[in-house]
Design a protein around this motif. Sequence first.
Motif, short mmCIF file in Angstrom:
data_model
loop_
_atom_site.label_atom_id
_atom_site.label_comp_id
_atom_site.label_asym_id
_atom_site.label_seq_id
_atom_site.Cartn_x
_atom_site.Cartn_y
_atom_site.Cartn_z
N ASP A 224 4.26 6.44 -11.52
CA ASP A 224 3.92 5.33 -12.41
C ASP A 224 2.61 4.70 -11.95
N THR A 225 1.52 5.11 -12.58
CA THR A 225 0.21 4.64 -12.13
C THR A 225 0.02 3.15 -12.37
N LEU A 226 0.69 2.60 -13.36
CA LEU A 226 0.59 1.16 -13.61
C LEU A 226 1.18 0.37 -12.44
N THR A 227 2.32 0.83 -11.93
CA THR A 227 2.94 0.19 -10.77
C THR A 227 2.08 0.40 -9.53
N ALA A 228 1.51 1.59 -9.38
CA ALA A 228 0.62 1.86 -8.24
C ALA A 228 -0.57 0.90 -8.30
N ASN A 229 -1.11 0.70 -9.48
CA ASN A 229 -2.23 -0.21 -9.68
C ASN A 229 -1.87 -1.63 -9.28
N GLY B 9 -8.21 0.44 -4.14
CA GLY B 9 -6.97 0.97 -4.69
C GLY B 9 -6.75 0.54 -6.13
N PHE B 10 -7.04 -0.71 -6.41
CA PHE B 10 -6.89 -1.23 -7.77
C PHE B 10 -7.84 -0.50 -8.73
N GLU B 11 -9.10 -0.40 -8.36
CA GLU B 11 -10.08 0.21 -9.26
C GLU B 11 -9.83 1.70 -9.47
N VAL B 12 -9.49 2.40 -8.41
CA VAL B 12 -9.29 3.85 -8.57
C VAL B 12 -8.03 4.14 -9.37
N PHE C 52 0.83 -1.21 0.00
CA PHE C 52 0.00 0.00 0.00
C PHE C 52 0.87 1.26 0.00
N ARG C 53 1.96 1.26 0.76
CA ARG C 53 2.86 2.43 0.77
C ARG C 53 3.47 2.64 -0.61
N SER C 54 3.88 1.54 -1.24
CA SER C 54 4.45 1.64 -2.57
C SER C 54 3.44 2.20 -3.56
N ALA C 55 2.21 1.70 -3.49
CA ALA C 55 1.15 2.19 -4.38
C ALA C 55 0.95 3.70 -4.20
N LEU C 56 0.92 4.14 -2.97
CA LEU C 56 0.75 5.56 -2.68
C LEU C 56 1.93 6.37 -3.23
N GLY C 57 3.14 5.87 -3.03
CA GLY C 57 4.32 6.56 -3.52
C GLY C 57 4.41 6.60 -5.04
N GLU C 58 3.87 5.63 -5.71
CA GLU C 58 3.95 5.55 -7.17
C GLU C 58 2.85 6.35 -7.88
#
Length: 175
Positions: free
Chosen positions: A122-127, A168-171, A112-118
């Motif tokens: 890089d939205t693909l990595t955040a996803n 998080g995935f959907e947004v 979750f922290r990585s997703a927030l930071g990305e």
Amino acid sequence: MDFQGHHLLVALTFSLLFLFLHSPLPTNASTNKLVEGVCKKTINNGDCINALESDPRTATTSELKDLAKIALQMAVANSTKSKAYIDDLHNKNHTEPIKQCSYWYGAVVGSFRSALGELDVDTLTANYDAKVAADGANICENALASAGVQVPSISTRNNYVRLYSSIGFEVTNDL
């Protein structure tokens, strides 16, 4: 009352009634359209709406990226508290399944922290990171089930991780 006064009173009453019926409802009476759009695609629409609307910033959010930040911040906060809870439980009860849950919740928080930071990079990595956060909760739940251990408080936390992962995935998928 004279005839003209009566007409004035009736006209005033209808005018006020018209204004009342056509006034916008207070903001909290309806769900943000952005939230509705994201939540209808998650694993649980109602829980998603309740979770996102528990943060007051959601009501005024009109940008998808801002909603993503709110959702992932909530996911980080929730999973961090859950990890602390599970760590405390493990300190009191040194069973292997709870130890595994403690370990995997470290991965959940990290994802979750990585997703927030990305989000801004890089939205693909955040996803991807938002999606795989649920893996840790699933492994935890499987470890409990395999050992025949039932810990409803951990299972509830696993459900929240899966919900926040889905949100998080959907947004981020729509960014």
